[in-house]
Scaffold this motif. Structure first.
Motif, mmCIF file in Angstrom:
data_model
loop_
_atom_site.group_PDB
_atom_site.id
_atom_site.type_symbol
_atom_site.label_atom_id
_atom_site.label_comp_id
_atom_site.label_asym_id
_atom_site.label_seq_id
_atom_site.Cartn_x
_atom_site.Cartn_y
_atom_site.Cartn_z
ATOM 1 N N ASN A 30 0.853 -1.183 0.000
ATOM 2 C CA ASN A 30 0.000 0.000 0.000
ATOM 3 C C ASN A 30 0.894 1.239 0.000
ATOM 4 O O ASN A 30 1.492 1.587 1.020
ATOM 5 C CB ASN A 30 -0.920 -0.013 1.216
ATOM 6 N N LEU A 31 0.978 1.897 -1.142
ATOM 7 C CA LEU A 31 1.858 3.055 -1.295
ATOM 8 C C LEU A 31 1.431 4.222 -0.407
ATOM 9 O O LEU A 31 2.272 4.898 0.198
ATOM 10 C CB LEU A 31 1.908 3.488 -2.759
ATOM 11 N N VAL A 32 0.127 4.468 -0.308
ATOM 12 C CA VAL A 32 -0.355 5.587 0.519
ATOM 13 C C VAL A 32 -0.006 5.346 1.985
ATOM 14 O O VAL A 32 0.481 6.243 2.675
ATOM 15 C CB VAL A 32 -1.875 5.786 0.329
ATOM 16 N N ALA A 33 -0.224 4.134 2.465
ATOM 17 C CA ALA A 33 0.118 3.815 3.859
ATOM 18 C C ALA A 33 1.626 3.889 4.077
ATOM 19 O O ALA A 33 2.084 4.329 5.138
ATOM 20 C CB ALA A 33 -0.400 2.432 4.231
ATOM 21 N N PHE A 34 2.402 3.485 3.076
ATOM 22 C CA PHE A 34 3.859 3.549 3.183
ATOM 23 C C PHE A 34 4.343 4.992 3.294
ATOM 24 O O PHE A 34 5.211 5.307 4.099
ATOM 25 C CB PHE A 34 4.499 2.862 1.972
ATOM 26 N N LEU A 35 3.758 5.879 2.474
ATOM 27 C CA LEU A 35 4.211 7.268 2.448
ATOM 28 C C LEU A 35 3.673 8.100 3.609
ATOM 29 O O LEU A 35 4.382 8.962 4.144
ATOM 30 C CB LEU A 35 3.809 7.931 1.128
ATOM 31 N N PHE A 36 2.402 7.862 4.003
ATOM 32 C CA PHE A 36 1.756 8.758 4.964
ATOM 33 C C PHE A 36 1.328 8.082 6.256
ATOM 34 O O PHE A 36 0.750 8.727 7.121
ATOM 35 C CB PHE A 36 0.532 9.409 4.309
#
Length: 69
Positions: A30-36
């Motif tokens: 999950n890119l969004v969870a990874f970044l934010f």
């Protein structure tokens, strides 16, 4: 009414959401969870914006059948 900036912004955010879903489906990442952060207030805002943009883009179906004079 033609709002090209809003259309492009909505399409861009929806594409980002689609890429994120693809990463989750193929790689369980999950890119969004990874970044934010996982379900932080910022990631929740991003998810909400992507969802709203998807709903907004439903109006594109109505535009495709219309002939502009």
């Amino acid at each position: 009414m033609n709002n090209k900036a809003m259309d492009c912004t909505a399409l861009t955010l929806t594409i980002i959401g689609a890429v994120n879903w693809g990463l989750i489906g193929f790689f369980n990442f999950n890119l969004v969870a990874f970044l934010f952060g996982s379900m932080s207030w910022l990631s929740r805002i991003i998810y909400a914006l992507v969802g709203l943009c998807g709903l907004y883009l439903i109006s594109f179906y109505m535009k495709t059948g219309r002939v502009d004079a």
